[in-house]
Design a protein around this motif. Structure first.
Motif, PDB file in Angstrom:
ATOM      1  N   LEU A   1       0.828  -1.197   0.000  1.00 43.79           N
ATOM      2  CA  LEU A   1       0.000   0.000   0.000  1.00 43.79           C
ATOM      3  C   LEU A   1       0.872   1.260   0.000  1.00 43.79           C
ATOM      4  N   GLY A   2       1.932   1.256   0.820  1.00 43.62           N
ATOM      5  CA  GLY A   2       2.822   2.403   0.882  1.00 43.62           C
ATOM      6  C   GLY A   2       3.620   2.606  -0.398  1.00 43.62           C
ATOM      7  N   ASP A   3       4.003   1.511  -1.047  1.00 43.89           N
ATOM      8  CA  ASP A   3       4.752   1.622  -2.306  1.00 43.89           C
ATOM      9  C   ASP A   3       3.880   2.186  -3.421  1.00 43.89           C
ATOM     10  N   LEU A   4       2.617   1.755  -3.467  1.00 47.11           N
ATOM     11  CA  LEU A   4       1.723   2.226  -4.522  1.00 47.11           C
ATOM     12  C   LEU A   4       1.246   3.653  -4.269  1.00 47.11           C
ATOM     13  N   TYR A   5       1.083   4.009  -2.991  1.00 45.02           N
ATOM     14  CA  TYR A   5       0.598   5.332  -2.622  1.00 45.02           C
ATOM     15  C   TYR A   5       1.563   5.924  -1.591  1.00 45.02           C
ATOM     16  N   PRO A   6       2.670   6.507  -2.072  1.00 47.50           N
ATOM     17  CA  PRO A   6       3.745   6.938  -1.163  1.00 47.50           C
ATOM     18  C   PRO A   6       3.313   7.946  -0.111  1.00 47.50           C
ATOM     19  N   ASP A   7       2.217   8.676  -0.339  1.00 44.09           N
ATOM     20  CA  ASP A   7       1.788   9.669   0.640  1.00 44.09           C
ATOM     21  C   ASP A   7       0.637   9.182   1.509  1.00 44.09           C
ATOM     22  N   TYR A   8       0.411   7.882   1.498  1.00 43.24           N
ATOM     23  CA  TYR A   8      -0.582   7.303   2.406  1.00 43.24           C
ATOM     24  C   TYR A   8       0.152   7.003   3.718  1.00 43.24           C
ATOM     25  N   HIS A   9       0.154   7.961   4.624  1.00 43.56           N
ATOM     26  CA  HIS A   9       1.013   7.895   5.805  1.00 43.56           C
ATOM     27  C   HIS A   9       0.678   6.716   6.711  1.00 43.56           C
ATOM     28  N   GLY A  10      -0.596   6.364   6.787  1.00 44.25           N
ATOM     29  CA  GLY A  10      -0.984   5.253   7.646  1.00 44.25           C
ATOM     30  C   GLY A  10      -0.317   3.947   7.242  1.00 44.25           C
ATOM     31  N   ALA A  11      -0.120   3.758   5.941  1.00 39.76           N
ATOM     32  CA  ALA A  11       0.538   2.539   5.465  1.00 39.76           C
ATOM     33  C   ALA A  11       1.972   2.471   5.969  1.00 39.76           C
ATOM     34  N   HIS A  12       2.704   3.573   5.864  1.00 39.94           N
ATOM     35  CA  HIS A  12       4.098   3.592   6.322  1.00 39.94           C
ATOM     36  C   HIS A  12       4.182   3.408   7.843  1.00 39.94           C
ATOM     37  N   ALA A  13       3.270   4.060   8.574  1.00 40.62           N
ATOM     38  CA  ALA A  13       3.297   3.944  10.032  1.00 40.62           C
ATOM     39  C   ALA A  13       3.009   2.509  10.472  1.00 40.62           C
TER      40      ALA A  13
ATOM     41  N   TYR B   1       3.442  -0.196   8.692  1.00 33.63           N
ATOM     42  CA  TYR B   1       4.582  -1.033   8.296  1.00 33.63           C
ATOM     43  C   TYR B   1       5.735  -0.855   9.282  1.00 33.63           C
ATOM     44  N   ALA B   2       5.928   0.380   9.750  1.00 34.74           N
ATOM     45  CA  ALA B   2       7.003   0.626  10.730  1.00 34.74           C
ATOM     46  C   ALA B   2       6.781  -0.178  12.000  1.00 34.74           C
TER      47      ALA B   2
ATOM     48  N   ARG C   1      13.178  -5.901  12.886  1.00 32.80           N
ATOM     49  CA  ARG C   1      13.873  -5.314  11.724  1.00 32.80           C
ATOM     50  C   ARG C   1      13.849  -3.799  11.894  1.00 32.80           C
ATOM     51  N   TYR C   2      14.736  -3.352  12.785  1.00 32.19           N
ATOM     52  CA  TYR C   2      14.668  -1.979  13.281  1.00 32.19           C
ATOM     53  C   TYR C   2      15.070  -0.940  12.245  1.00 32.19           C
ATOM     54  N   SER C   3      16.033  -1.244  11.415  1.00 34.59           N
ATOM     55  CA  SER C   3      16.438  -0.286  10.390  1.00 34.59           C
ATOM     56  C   SER C   3      15.295  -0.052   9.395  1.00 34.59           C
ATOM     57  N   GLU C   4      14.616  -1.114   8.976  1.00 34.57           N
ATOM     58  CA  GLU C   4      13.476  -0.964   8.069  1.00 34.57           C
ATOM     59  C   GLU C   4      12.332  -0.213   8.744  1.00 34.57           C
ATOM     60  N   SER C   5      12.162  -0.487  10.038  1.00 35.16           N
ATOM     61  CA  SER C   5      11.130   0.215  10.793  1.00 35.16           C
ATOM     62  C   SER C   5      11.420   1.714  10.818  1.00 35.16           C
ATOM     63  N   GLU C   6      12.674   2.073  11.025  1.00 36.90           N
ATOM     64  CA  GLU C   6      13.041   3.487  11.061  1.00 36.90           C
ATOM     65  C   GLU C   6      12.783   4.159   9.706  1.00 36.90           C
ATOM     66  N   GLN C   7      13.141   3.489   8.618  1.00 39.33           N
ATOM     67  CA  GLN C   7      12.942   4.075   7.294  1.00 39.33           C
ATOM     68  C   GLN C   7      11.461   4.330   7.022  1.00 39.33           C
TER      69      GLN C   7
ATOM     70  N   LEU D   1       6.076   9.836  14.962  1.00 39.50           N
ATOM     71  CA  LEU D   1       7.344  10.126  15.639  1.00 39.50           C
ATOM     72  C   LEU D   1       7.580   9.176  16.808  1.00 39.50           C
ATOM     73  N   GLN D   2       6.510   8.690  17.402  1.00 42.17           N
ATOM     74  CA  GLN D   2       6.665   7.687  18.462  1.00 42.17           C
ATOM     75  C   GLN D   2       7.260   6.394  17.889  1.00 42.17           C
ATOM     76  N   ALA D   3       6.768   5.987  16.730  1.00 43.51           N
ATOM     77  CA  ALA D   3       7.318   4.793  16.082  1.00 43.51           C
ATOM     78  C   ALA D   3       8.773   5.014  15.691  1.00 43.51           C
ATOM     79  N   LEU D   4       9.068   6.202  15.177  1.00 43.71           N
ATOM     80  CA  LEU D   4      10.448   6.514  14.800  1.00 43.71           C
ATOM     81  C   LEU D   4      11.364   6.460  16.020  1.00 43.71           C
ATOM     82  N   GLY D   5      10.935   7.052  17.115  1.00 43.83           N
ATOM     83  CA  GLY D   5      11.748   7.041  18.324  1.00 43.83           C
ATOM     84  C   GLY D   5      12.004   5.639  18.831  1.00 43.83           C
ATOM     85  N   ARG D   6      10.995   4.771  18.736  1.00 44.14           N
ATOM     86  CA  ARG D   6      11.179   3.395  19.228  1.00 44.14           C
ATOM     87  C   ARG D   6      12.188   2.651  18.357  1.00 44.14           C
ATOM     88  N   ALA D   7      12.117   2.855  17.052  1.00 40.19           N
ATOM     89  CA  ALA D   7      13.075   2.197  16.154  1.00 40.19           C
ATOM     90  C   ALA D   7      14.492   2.713  16.405  1.00 40.19           C
TER      91      ALA D   7
END
Length: 829
Positions: free
Chosen positions: A503-515, A517-518, A526-532, A549-555
């Motif tokens: 979902l995130g690859d097809l719609y790069p600005d669908y933020h919920g998909a990236h969050a 996935y993180a 897989r912490y590096s992928e989670s951070e990205q 940002l909470q997910a980013l901080g945890r990664a």
């Protein structure tokens, strides 16, 4: 006489100057007579006095007209508008027509007070001079009766502040009359008009010997005649090869701001329902993303316009602040018995309308179709080919709902959800599906609320209803539903993660998909992928940026970047409701600030389960086992009837028993493990992989407590479940259990081999604890010391590992602290 001044400013001041002129005043006096004219002008003077006080104006001069000075341009405009309306009322009372022309300009002026002596002999109290004065006078002279003309600088300042005029400001019409040249004034002057449709002429001013349109050479009559033949010959050929270009050349993934619907019908039902219809229709575009309502409100708060309407000017400022490419303002009005839906596309950099169009229909049932028509036309202007629109989009009644009532309830639910009023949101979404039982959007909205409240069964019911109405979903939202389907129905963490990634690859600005996935990548280590992925979600346009940002901080913390994690958490706290939270506690403790972590824990509520979870780990980190027991006991008191959460805290209690902080017998382990295995084995149960991990971790805790028979008896059941469920964390925990059993049974080398095979960067923290013990048993002290150093330095990972809802967090922290103490003791020898 004017030179006899009392007080001078001695320096130019920026002021707004308003000139007005009462039209045909001499003719009026002749017609109505001196007595009636005197009474009329007394009423006029009373009106001026009231408006002066209301709009903070200072009267400088008067004859047939007025010259007033204002501190702010918007006050000058307010005076002019009320003056026009007041004149009309005075005229109506006397059966005459009263109109005035007005010119408003902002510029530098010199002012000085005349002395009392000069005033006594006829001087004005305040003198005003400067180039701005004749400029305002020229504007007034150019205006038609009833017309208010503004200079470019006055238009800019008043347009920006028009929100201060309230609802009246929304009704104003702004019109540009192009460039003009005034006699005796340097350069070209851009002239604008503003007014209320029922009062203002809204027509180009009439030129005069002192003012004429600034027409370029190529548009002058003689030049035009010479050009006509050439242009006419070129038109047909040009049209054959060229097509009109969009008003704004959009690229894929540009952002737009959707302004508030300008509803001129008086039907309040349309406010929220049509606004949501425009949003849903626009979101089907592959070219643009619509800035969310939550993000818009957050930006308005930064602009100190909390709760304010997103009118044209506010929307333009939001677009400029957030880097949006355009502002879209929708309007609905009744015109000649038909309902007209209009769209205006505005370039925020200039404030100019780049494109506008409308669609008409009869009756309320036409509104959704008209919305589709005008949005489709605009999407062509944005740069999308018509065949792309046909391929990607469905009409609103098919993709959402044909019921305006359902759409209105859904819009109210979205607003409540954005405000954090989840009970109200659930009620509104429930009403939406009662109005339209096939409203898939509303079912997915209910799903999010139920999942967030820890009600997976309710979430699954909403998912089933959404799947029955899946034909109502756009392609993007069907992918979103598929990802939730995988998550809720036991497809496994990695399978679910792949859905979010797609979902995130097809719609790069669908933020919920990236969050999402993180968080999925975080849960499998897989912490590096989670951070990205979290970085893609933690952008300003995401309305849930604080959560991302909470997910980013945890990664970041899991990779032992405690400083970076603290920065992410502090940024999250600045823009969201995250000033006190468990993630910040973990980062502070991992960074070595145990006092700061404990201070934040002390500020938490008694029923905050997450804070008790972190509190147990921090207490062990600080060497306070009694405090750890208290935190765990408080969590068990407040875990309610959620079997999985209560089971996790029961297992955490056994982790305290395994390191001799409390006592526990074999039956306590046996009973808890059996319950968890039963849940993992039940096909109807949710989160079976989590139950498997928790059961295997509890058996591992029995091994740590030297209750080896407990683990031995449960191991065959756990191995069968691991094979059946193929959950990465559960399977790895069972492998640790098997390796530990090998060590206990005297097969240390085999245990070391099993554990080293698990190490790939995503392994559980306890893999290294078990490996250290097996290396010691195998007599490899050098390798055991290396593992000890790894454990001592991985404090961030000890806190951040979230397998089994952080079941082993406290044990991880204890083992990391113990490894550091052993290293410290060794260095002192």
């Amino acid at each position: 006489m004017n030179g006899d001044n009392g007080t001078s400013t001695q320096a130019p001041q920026m002021r707004a100057l308003l000139f007005t002129d009462l039209c045909d005043s001499l003719i009026l006096v002749e017609r109505i007579g001196d007595a009636a004219a005197a009474e009329l002008f007394q009423a006029h003077d009373r009106l001026v006095l009231v408006l002066q006080q209301q709009w903070n104006g200072r009267l400088i001069d008067r004859s047939d007209g007025l010259l007033l000075l204002f501190e702010r341009a918007i006050d000058g405009l307010g005076f002019a508008l009320d003056y026009q309306r007041g004149l009309q009322e005075i005229g109506k009372q006397r059966n005459i027509v009263l109109r005035a022309r007005a010119g408003l300009h902002v510029g530098e002026v010199l002012t000085w007070e005349n002395s009392p002596e000069a005033i006594k002999v006829g001087a004005k109290s305040l003198e005003v001079e400067g180039l701005a004065k004749p400029m305002a006078a020229r504007l007034m002279a150019l205006a038609r009766p009833g017309q208010i003309l503004l200079s470019a600088v006055a238009e800019s300042l008043t347009h920006r502040a028009v929100g201060e005029l309230g609802e009246r400001g929304e009704r104003l019409v702004w019109k540009s009359h192009g460039g003009w040249r005034f006699k005796g004034m340097p350069g070209r002057q851009d002239i604008h008009e503003v007014g209320e449709p029922e009062f203002a002429p809204l027509r180009a001013p009439r030129g005069s010997p002192k003012a004429r349109r600034a027409v370029p050479l190529w548009r002058r009559p003689m030049t035009l005649l010479a050009e006509v033949a050439l242009v006419a010959g070129m038109v047909f050929g040009t049209w054959a090869f060229l097509r009109p270009t969009p008003a704004i050349a959009f690229g894929e993934r540009d952002w737009v701001v959707l302004g508030n619907l300008h509803n001129l019908t008086g039907n309040a039902l349309l406010d929220d329902s049509l606004q949501q219809a425009f949003r849903i229709s626009l979101e089907q575009s592959r070219y643009v993303n619509v800035l969310s309502d939550m993000k818009v409100q957050e930006t308005l708060e930064r602009m100190r316009r909390e709760g304010g309407a997103l009118d044209r000017d506010a929307a333009i400022e939001v677009a400029l602040r957030e880097g949006a490419r355009a502002v879209i303002v929708p309007t609905v009005a009744e015109v000649h018995g038909r309902l007209r839906v209009s769209l205006e596309l505005i370039d925020p950099n200039t404030g100019n309308t780049a494109w506008s169009d409308h669609a008409d229909g009869r009756g309320m049932e036409s509104l959704l179709g008209s919305t589709d028509d005008v949005v489709a036309q605009m999407r062509v202007e944005l740069g999308e080919a018509m065949h792309d629109i046909s391929r990607d989009s469905m009409p609103l009644p098919k993709v959402a709902t044909a019921s305006l009532d359902a759409l209105h309830a859904y819009a109210m639910g979205v607003k409540a959800y954005g405000d954090g009023r989840y009970d109200d949101a659930q009620r509104f979404f429930g009403q939406a599906v009662r109005f339209d039982p096939d409203f898939a959007f509303a079912y997915l909205a209910q799903l999010r609320i139920q999942w967030g409240r820890g009600n997976p069964e309710g979430a699954r019911q909403s998912l089933a209803a959404a799947k029955r109405a899946a034909g109502r979903l756009s392609g993007r939202d069907r992918l979103y539903m598929d990802a939730w389907d995988a998550d809720l129905n036991g497809a496994g963490t990695l399978a679910t993660a792949e859905k979010w990634k797609l979902l995130g690859d097809l719609y790069p600005d669908y933020h919920g998909a990236h969050a999402n996935y993180a968080w999925s990548m975080l849960s499998v280590g897989r912490y590096s992928e989670s951070e990205q992925a979290a970085r893609k979600a933690a952008v300003a346009q995401n309305p849930l940026q604080a959560m991302a940002l909470q997910a980013l901080g945890r990664a970041e913390l899991a990779q032992n970047h405690a400083d970076a994690a603290l920065r992410s958490y502090r940024q999250s706290a600045r823009i969201g409701q995250w000033s006190v939270n468990r993630h910040m506690v973990a980062a502070l403790a991992a960074h070595g600030d145990l006092v700061g972590a404990q201070r934040m824990l002390a500020a938490a509520r008694e029923d905050d389960l997450a804070m008790h979870l972190e509190g147990t780990a921090v207490a062990l980190d600080a060497g306070e086992p009694a405090a750890a027991l208290r935190a765990n006991a408080a969590a068990l008191r407040h875990c309610g009837d959620n079997a999985r959460i209560c089971g996790m805290f029961q297992a955490q209690s056994l982790s305290l028993a395994s390191i001799a902080v409390r006592k526990a017998g074999a039956h306590e382990y046996e009973q808890l493990i059996a319950t968890m295995i039963a849940q993992a084995a039940d096909p109807a149960a949710g989160e079976r992989g989590e139950w498997l991990y928790m059961a295997a971790a509890s058996a591992y805790l029995a091994q740590r407590a030297e209750l080896y028979d407990v683990a031995r008896r449960q191991l065959p059941h756990l191995q069968r479940l691991a094979k059946a469920l193929d959950d990465p964390r559960g399977t790895q925990m069972v492998a640790v259990l098997v390796a530990n059993q090998d060590r206990v049974d005297g097969r240390a080398a085999q245990s070391v081999q099993r554990l080293r095979a698990l190490i790939d960067g995503s392994e559980l923290f306890q893999v290294h604890v078990a490996l250290q013990d097996s290396l010691v048993a195998a007599g490899d002290q050098v390798a055991a010391a290396a593992e000890q150093r790894w454990l001592a330095t991985q404090r961030g990972r000890a806190y951040a590992e979230n397998a089994g809802s952080y079941l082993l967090q406290a044990l991880n922290v204890h083992d990391s602290r113990a490894a550091q103490r052993r290293l410290d003791a060794t260095s002192l020898q």
